[in-house]
Write a protein that holds these residues in place. Structure first.
Motif, PDB file in Angstrom:
ATOM      1  N   GLN A 100      55.308  53.849 -92.159  1.00 15.63           N
ATOM      2  CA  GLN A 100      54.862  55.093 -91.527  1.00 15.63           C
ATOM      3  C   GLN A 100      56.034  56.082 -91.480  1.00 15.63           C
ATOM      4  O   GLN A 100      55.862  57.268 -91.709  1.00 15.63           O
ATOM      5  N   GLU A 108      49.649  54.840 -92.408  1.00 12.54           N
ATOM      6  CA  GLU A 108      49.545  56.306 -92.310  1.00 12.54           C
ATOM      7  C   GLU A 108      50.239  57.022 -93.458  1.00 12.54           C
ATOM      8  O   GLU A 108      50.987  57.972 -93.247  1.00 12.54           O
ATOM      9  N   HIS A 152      44.316  57.619 -89.503  1.00 10.66           N
ATOM     10  CA  HIS A 152      43.568  58.232 -88.411  1.00 10.66           C
ATOM     11  C   HIS A 152      42.409  59.065 -88.945  1.00 10.66           C
ATOM     12  O   HIS A 152      41.588  59.545 -88.184  1.00 10.66           O
ATOM     13  N   LYS A 167      48.878  49.345 -84.474  1.00 13.52           N
ATOM     14  CA  LYS A 167      48.673  49.309 -85.928  1.00 13.52           C
ATOM     15  C   LYS A 167      50.003  49.115 -86.676  1.00 13.52           C
ATOM     16  O   LYS A 167      50.122  48.259 -87.547  1.00 13.52           O
ATOM     17  N   SER A 168      50.990  49.930 -86.297  1.00 16.80           N
ATOM     18  CA  SER A 168      52.293  49.795 -86.962  1.00 16.80           C
ATOM     19  C   SER A 168      52.957  48.479 -86.589  1.00 16.80           C
ATOM     20  O   SER A 168      53.661  47.875 -87.403  1.00 16.80           O
ATOM     21  N   ILE A 172      52.194  43.295 -77.398  1.00 14.57           N
ATOM     22  CA  ILE A 172      51.601  44.434 -78.117  1.00 14.57           C
ATOM     23  C   ILE A 172      50.393  43.984 -78.943  1.00 14.57           C
ATOM     24  O   ILE A 172      49.353  44.616 -78.934  1.00 14.57           O
ATOM     25  N   ASN A 217      46.436  56.116 -80.939  1.00 17.87           N
ATOM     26  CA  ASN A 217      47.900  56.018 -80.951  1.00 17.87           C
ATOM     27  C   ASN A 217      48.350  54.911 -80.014  1.00 17.87           C
ATOM     28  O   ASN A 217      47.819  54.766 -78.920  1.00 17.87           O
ATOM     29  N   LYS A 236      56.817  42.719 -73.306  1.00 19.41           N
ATOM     30  CA  LYS A 236      55.616  43.534 -73.480  1.00 19.41           C
ATOM     31  C   LYS A 236      54.800  42.985 -74.656  1.00 19.41           C
ATOM     32  O   LYS A 236      55.281  42.950 -75.792  1.00 19.41           O
TER      33      LYS A 236
HETATM   34  N1  LIG Z   1      60.467  48.638 -80.500  1.00 20.94           N
HETATM   35  C1  LIG Z   1      59.585  48.873 -79.517  1.00 20.94           C
HETATM   36  N2  LIG Z   1      60.012  48.872 -78.233  1.00 20.94           N
HETATM   37  C2  LIG Z   1      59.143  49.106 -77.227  1.00 20.94           C
HETATM   38  N3  LIG Z   1      57.854  49.346 -77.403  1.00 20.94           N
HETATM   39  C3  LIG Z   1      57.384  49.354 -78.652  1.00 20.94           C
HETATM   40  C4  LIG Z   1      58.231  49.122 -79.773  1.00 20.94           C
HETATM   41  N4  LIG Z   1      57.496  49.194 -80.885  1.00 20.94           N
HETATM   42  C5  LIG Z   1      56.244  49.472 -80.481  1.00 20.94           C
HETATM   43  N5  LIG Z   1      56.188  49.583 -79.155  1.00 20.94           N
HETATM   44  C6  LIG Z   1      55.001  49.920 -78.350  1.00 20.94           C
HETATM   45  O1  LIG Z   1      53.910  49.184 -78.829  1.00 20.94           O
HETATM   46  C7  LIG Z   1      52.751  49.959 -78.825  1.00 20.94           C
HETATM   47  C8  LIG Z   1      52.126  49.965 -80.203  1.00 20.94           C
HETATM   48  O2  LIG Z   1      52.919  50.763 -81.056  1.00 20.94           O
HETATM   49  P1  LIG Z   1      52.539  50.988 -82.585  1.00 20.94           P
HETATM   50  O3  LIG Z   1      53.636  51.767 -83.193  1.00 20.94           O
HETATM   51  O4  LIG Z   1      52.230  49.691 -83.192  1.00 20.94           O
HETATM   52  O5  LIG Z   1      51.250  51.878 -82.437  1.00 20.94           O
HETATM   53  P2  LIG Z   1      50.338  52.530 -83.577  1.00 20.94           P
HETATM   54  O6  LIG Z   1      48.998  51.967 -83.401  1.00 20.94           O
HETATM   55  O7  LIG Z   1      50.956  52.371 -84.900  1.00 20.94           O
HETATM   56  O8  LIG Z   1      50.344  54.041 -83.112  1.00 20.94           O
HETATM   57  P3  LIG Z   1      50.329  55.400 -83.993  1.00 20.94           P
HETATM   58  O9  LIG Z   1      48.935  55.661 -84.321  1.00 20.94           O
HETATM   59  O10 LIG Z   1      50.857  56.422 -83.029  1.00 20.94           O
HETATM   60  O11 LIG Z   1      51.222  55.212 -85.193  1.00 20.94           O
HETATM   61  C9  LIG Z   1      53.127  51.318 -78.313  1.00 20.94           C
HETATM   62  O12 LIG Z   1      52.847  51.391 -76.965  1.00 20.94           O
HETATM   63  C10 LIG Z   1      54.615  51.370 -78.535  1.00 20.94           C
HETATM   64  O13 LIG Z   1      55.253  52.188 -77.603  1.00 20.94           O
END
Ligand SMILES: Nc1ncnc2c1ncn2[C@@H]1O[C@H](COP(=O)(O)OP(=O)(O)OP(=O)(O)O)[C@@H](O)[C@H]1O
Ligand SMILES: [Mg+2]
Lengths: 252, 429
Positions: A85, A171, A203, A40-41, A16, A36, A14
């Motif tokens: 976070q 965050e 956010h 970002k994370s 990202i 979300n 996947k």
């Molecule tokens: N270890 C993992 N295994 C599977 N999918 C992951 C993993 N880490 C992140 N993802 C997926 O990658 C995508 C981005 O996640 P991320 O945590 O970076 O989002 P974010 O922008 O920080 O969201 P939020 O605002 O909710 O904190 C999401 O769809 C998440 O489900």
């Protein structure tokens, strides 16, 4: 400070992060916003060196060094700091012992002597004041049983102790009450200088009222789809991400 | 498959012959005990992995492989040899190759304390021998009884609180393959209290099979606090049996720290024979290389209103194996029993193994019993968090393992032993 070029990262099969470009210079504050799950994370984890992610393309230069080649600990020693976070609870390891080890390992990396215990304790006292962290928390196990807000404060306390060149705050505002938000933001501002830089992931405009960004970026589906000045954050807060989502859906 | 089909008795027979050839008569052990011990040993044979209690601890294989010929050639030790094994805040008593060594021990007159070797026992004291550890229950007890050496007898007289810990240093030193059957008897009389540290060392140049048996009898309203410290090194294969009986209103606790030993098998058997007593068994081990550390506990709740608590933690590195097997019996009369057992382990490599088995047999209806085991790898989230703060892989692991072990190391309340254990533990990491 840091230059991110065409960064792609995936977990399993996947993808990202799908081509991130970002340039942060000393003295600057950048804010990253986005819906979300936009990545970002993931971006902050990849920068901090979390091994779960595969970087498939792109490069990151941090103060002239190839960041992606460094171990997580060396990235921290080079001055990168990630305020998590979701800070991790580590039962049995006291905050103080943990920070002393961190401070001294960073000093060792730079060829410096260990910090004398007295100086260290004075530093703990000074920096815990900065974020008004209860002195008792310093002697407790790392984040164990800390409230959500205390955990976030503890992250900024650690940042203050380690004095990084680039701090990424993921965050940090979530879970903070109104007073705590002000305290933490004021702390971050006090740590700001012309030689360091901050990336704030949030956010909410609320935090950006205190920590005023020079640039705001919108991350969506693993790409920075829009960048602007601090007014971009206000715009997003007013309009939401609908427009962005519509515009970039096709590019999925 | 090897050619040896079932040579259980062959290994035992060979051991018996070797030991009979090299041992002299034991004056203090009644002939009847010796004869029955040999009979039980021959009948049962040294246990192998087909024996339920020795599934992960094939002693027969060890004896066959490592102790085919047993020469029993020991080194004499001097004060210089044992100086570093002593503890500052304790009365140090020294047992060399199974025999109490008065010359190396510290002489101190303490009110209510009797220290003597087993062959100095009065005829009434002699009746205590084998009153707790019975040859028919375990082949290793039988082996020890048949070939026992001149160990220690400790007695705390009624109503006395011994003001400082007693430290028994068991030090083995041989220059050829040897089997050492160390034995002791510790009797804490009514209303008495004592803290005993037992540390086990091997400073010789040859492999030793150390078969230790300690009988501990705690009379009414008394308190016996024990710390066992095992650091015998890779030349040592040891079985340590503690057979403990706790009477009414009494308290027994033991914390066993195992830092090295090619094979360490601990049989810690506690009978709660009176009402309102407590037993606390704790253990911490770190196994490296191909070491095997095997903790077996048995708590026999015979009477009502008693409490037992067990906490065992282990770290298995490299190709080592750790085992925890905890039996709890709650007999029909043992109503209002509280029994807790927990075993937590960390595997540090893919080639390391942990076996855990709680065994609860409860025959009373009004009891509280709980047990839990967990075995896992080091917490990678925590590891990353530490590294993200500039802490290197090795220090980060150490911090986490220290944190894991801390609660057990903190149970050692004697400062110099605590320091020592912590230091050796950190070194072993
Ligand atoms: N270890 C993992 N295994 C599977 N999918 C992951 C993993 N880490 C992140 N993802 C997926 O990658 C995508 C981005 O996640 P991320 O945590 O970076 O989002 P974010 O922008 O920080 O969201 P939020 O605002 O909710 O904190 C999401 O769809 C998440 O489900
Ligand atoms: Mg996130």
């Amino acid at each position: 400070m840091i230059s991110i070029k065409n960064l792609h990262a995936s977990i399993g099969d996947k993808e990202i992060l799908r081509g991130i470009n970002l340039e942060v210079k000393a003295g600057e504050v950048h804010a990253i916003m986005g819906p979300n799950g936009s990545g970002k994370s993931t971006l902050s984890s990849v920068l901090a060196g979390r091994e779960d992610y595969d970087v498939t393309e792109g490069e990151v230069t941090f103060n002239g060094k190839n960041l992606l080649e460094l171990s997580p600990e060396d990235r921290a020693r080079e001055g990168l700091f990630l305020a998590f976070q979701y800070p991790v609870e580590i039962p049995g390891v006291s905050n103080v012992n943990f920070l002393r080890t961190a401070v001294n390992e960073i000093r060792k990396y730079h060829g410096q002597e260990e910090m004398p215990a007295k100086d260290f304790l004075a530093l703990v006292k000074e920096k815990s004041k900065l974020v008004e962290l209860d002195a008792k928390l310093a002697s407790r196990s790392v984040n164990e049983g800390f409230s959500g807000g205390e955990k976030k404060r503890n992250e900024i306390f650690q940042m203050a102790m380690l004095n990084p060149k680039l701090a990424i705050l993921d965050e940090t505002d979530s879970g903070l009450d109104i007073d705590a938000l002000r305290i933490v933001a004021t702390g971050v501002n006090k740590l700001k200088s012309k030689d360091n830089a901050t990336i704030v992931i949030t956010h909410y405009q609320r935090l950006l009222d205190y920590i005023v960004p020079d640039f705001v970026h919108i991350l969506y589906k693993g790409r920075i789809v829009k960048s602007g000045g601090k007014e971009l954050a206000l715009e997003m807060e007013a309009k939401g991400y609908d427009e962005i989502k519509k515009e970039f859906e096709i590019a999925d | 498959m090897s050619l040896v089909v079932d040579n259980k008795s062959a290994v035992t027979q060979n051991l018996l012959e070797q030991l009979q050839k090299n041992s002299s008569k034991i004056a203090f052990m009644p002939d009847t005990e010796i004869i029955s011990a040999i009979r039980h040993l021959e009948e049962k044979g040294i246990p192998n992995n087909k024996h339920e209690d020795y599934k992960y601890c094939n002693l027969e294989a060890v004896l066959r492989k490592e102790f085919k010929s047993v020469e029993q050639s020991f080194n004499e030790l001097t004060n210089a040899d044992i100086a570093s094994l002593k503890l500052d805040e304790a009365i140090n008593l020294v047992v060399v190759n199974g025999n109490y060594n008065e010359a190396l021990s510290e002489k101190m007159i303490v009110k209510g304390l009797t220290v003597k070797s087993l062959n100095e026992l009065s005829s009434s004291e002699k009746t205590l021998l084998c009153s707790q550890a019975k040859s028919d229950t375990d082949a290793l007890i039988a082996l020890n009884t048949a070939f026992t050496s001149n160990g220690l007898f400790l007695e705390i007289e009624k109503g006395n609180v011994i003001p400082m810990p007693l430290h028994i240093i068991y030090v083995n030193s041989s220059n050829s393959h040897s089997v050492i059957n160390t034995r002791n008897f510790i009797h804490v009389q009514a209303n008495a209290e004592v803290t005993i540290v037992e540390s086990f060392h091997n400073i010789g140049t040859a492999k030793v099979f150390s078969n230790f048996v300690s009988e501990k009898l705690v009379d009414e309203n008394a308190k016996l606090t024990c710390h066992t410290f095992q650091n015998e090194g890779t030349l040592s294969y040891s079985v340590n049996t503690n057979q403990v009986k706790v009477n009414k209103h009494s308290n027994y606790s033991n914390t066993t720290t195992t830092l090295s030993g090619e094979l360490v098998r601990n049989n810690h058997n506690v009978v709660l024979a009176g009402s309102n007593c407590e037993a606390h068994l704790n253990g911490l081990f770190i196994a490296t290389g191909t070491q095997q550390i095997d903790n077996h506990t048995l708590i026999d709740h015979q009477m009502p209103h008693c409490e037992s608590n067990e906490l065992y933690k282990g770290i298995a590195k490299d190709k080592s194996t750790g085992t925890f097997n905890g039996k709890i019996f709650v007999r029909k009369d043992a109503q209002k029993t509280n029994a807790y057992q927990s075993s937590k382990n960390i595997l540090m490599s893919d080639d390391a193994t942990i076996n855990t088995k709680p065994q609860l047999e409860i025959y009373a209806d009004d009891v509280k019993c709980s047990h839990g085991t967990s075995t896992g790898k080091i917490d990678t989230e925590a590891l990353f968090y530490l590294k993200a703060r500039g802490i290197g892989e090795e220090s980060a692991r150490k911090l986490l393992l220290q944190a894991f072990a801390q609660e057990l190391i903190n149970k050692i309340e004697i400062p110099s032993l605590h320091e020592h254990a912590l230091h050796l533990f950190e070194k072993a990491l």
